[in-house]
Design a protein around this motif. Structure first.
Motif, short mmCIF file in Angstrom:
data_model
loop_
_atom_site.label_atom_id
_atom_site.label_comp_id
_atom_site.label_asym_id
_atom_site.label_seq_id
_atom_site.Cartn_x
_atom_site.Cartn_y
_atom_site.Cartn_z
N TYR A 41 48.45 86.06 14.25
CA TYR A 41 49.10 85.07 14.37
C TYR A 41 49.35 84.20 15.30
O TYR A 41 49.49 84.62 16.42
CB TYR A 41 50.50 85.58 13.81
N VAL A 42 49.27 82.71 15.09
CA VAL A 42 49.33 81.68 16.23
C VAL A 42 50.50 80.89 15.54
O VAL A 42 50.39 80.34 14.55
CB VAL A 42 48.28 80.89 16.31
N SER A 43 51.45 80.92 16.28
CA SER A 43 52.85 80.20 16.16
C SER A 43 52.73 78.65 16.26
O SER A 43 51.64 78.21 16.69
CB SER A 43 53.96 80.69 16.90
N MET A 46 52.67 77.67 19.86
CA MET A 46 51.27 77.86 20.59
C MET A 46 50.25 76.65 19.97
O MET A 46 49.48 76.38 20.54
CB MET A 46 50.81 79.24 20.14
N LEU A 47 50.52 76.47 18.79
CA LEU A 47 49.59 75.52 18.22
C LEU A 47 49.87 74.11 18.84
O LEU A 47 49.15 73.47 19.01
CB LEU A 47 50.17 75.23 16.59
N MET A 49 51.05 73.81 21.94
CA MET A 49 50.36 73.87 23.24
C MET A 49 48.91 73.26 23.05
O MET A 49 48.27 72.66 23.74
CB MET A 49 50.43 75.32 23.88
N ALA A 50 48.32 73.93 22.06
CA ALA A 50 46.87 73.88 21.88
C ALA A 50 46.57 72.26 21.70
O ALA A 50 45.45 71.71 22.01
CB ALA A 50 46.50 74.52 20.76
N ILE A 73 49.22 79.86 11.79
CA ILE A 73 48.22 80.40 11.35
C ILE A 73 47.94 81.91 11.37
O ILE A 73 48.20 82.38 12.40
CB ILE A 73 47.07 79.63 11.95
#
Lengths: 155, 131
Positions: A41-43, A46-47, A49-50, A73
């Protein structure tokens, strides 16, 4: 006085509903602790930050526009035969229950791909089911995007 | 003794307007008393509503605390990656996979459209020859 009490109650109710709000498709959360299944799981945090790091996407493909509108995701994969079958059947049931629309179906020799889409006012989702001989993978993209945002990724 | 007193009292002259003044004073006291009782009845109402609001707040607070602490941690809502770079790589990989598959489908559609167009042209040519 009554009006104040009613206002307080409405505020409390709104706060409580806010606590329950979610940034991902809840139906797939159960795979987080399922056996023989890998759950990633990508919160939204984090997205974001990405997004700041802004890595280049594949040539000719625009993934950045969708990246900015994602809130989460979920990536669920399984190489175990029974778990993979369960994951595949479960995904199809979720898609059916959630009234997702089939966006694309690609059938190749060793790989079958189904891409489903659901557009909502609060949350939209794209579910990609990849069925290979030795692995089943489900990728769920959640966010506030439209069908056009998804199609922008095509050349 | 009593008879004497009454007789004496009857003899004392009553000052003019005393009765009216007394009545006015009594009315004033009555009004004051009424206002005091009104104030007294208002206070419990305020207290009642405050108590209701406080009870609701306590019920929600305690309830949420129990729900929050009673439930096991939902792993599905926890970030898998603590490192933003790894998260970014995974997100990019997932998005690229989606883009690749969408493009695969679109390419097939383009091919089908090209074949359909070619067939239409050939068919039209044949029809014009026949005519």
């Amino acid at each position: 006085m009554k009006a104040i009490v009613i206002k307080i109650m409405i505020c409390v109710a709104m706060l409580m509903s806010g606590i329950q709000a979610n940034a991902q498709v809840k139906e797939f959360e159960k795979y987080a602790d399922a056996k023989n299944v890998t759950y990633v799981y990508v919160s939204k945090f984090m997205l974001q930050m990405a997004g700041k790091a802004a890595a280049p996407s594949l040539p000719g493909m625009n993934t950045k526009s969708l990246m900015g509108k994602l809130t989460g995701i979920q990536i669920i994969t399984s190489e175990d035969k029974s778990a993979a079958t369960r994951l595949k059947n479960d995904t199809q049931a979720i898609v059916k229950q959630g009234k997702y629309e089939l966006l694309m179906q690609v059938d190749e020799d060793e790989q079958k791909v189904r891409i489903y889409h659901r557009e909502g006012k609060k949350q939209s989702a794209v579910v990609m089911l990849t069925d290979e001989e030795d692995e089943v993978a489900v990728i769920v993209f959640s966010g506030t995007f439209s069908f056009d945002d998804v199609m922008k990724m095509t050349k | 003794m009593d008879t004497l007193n009454w007789n004496e009292l009857d003899r004392i002259p009553i000052p003019e307007g005393l009765e009216e003044r007394l009545e006015a004073k009594i009315d004033e006291w009555e009004k004051e008393e009424e206002q005091r009782t009104k104030r007294r009845s208002l206070m419990p109402k305020v207290l009642r509503y405050t108590a209701i609001a406080a009870s609701i707040a306590v019920v929600f607070g305690v309830g949420y605390h129990f729900i929050d602490s009673g439930e096991p941690v939902n792993l599905g809502q926890q970030d898998t990656y603590q490192d933003p770079i790894l998260a970014q790589q995974e997100a990019e990989r997932a998005l690229n996979l989606l883009a690749v598959n969408l493009n695969k489908g679109m390419t097939q559609m383009e091919k089908a459209r090209a074949i359909s167009e070619r067939t239409e042209i050939t068919l039209n040519k044949q029809l014009s020859v026949l005519q």
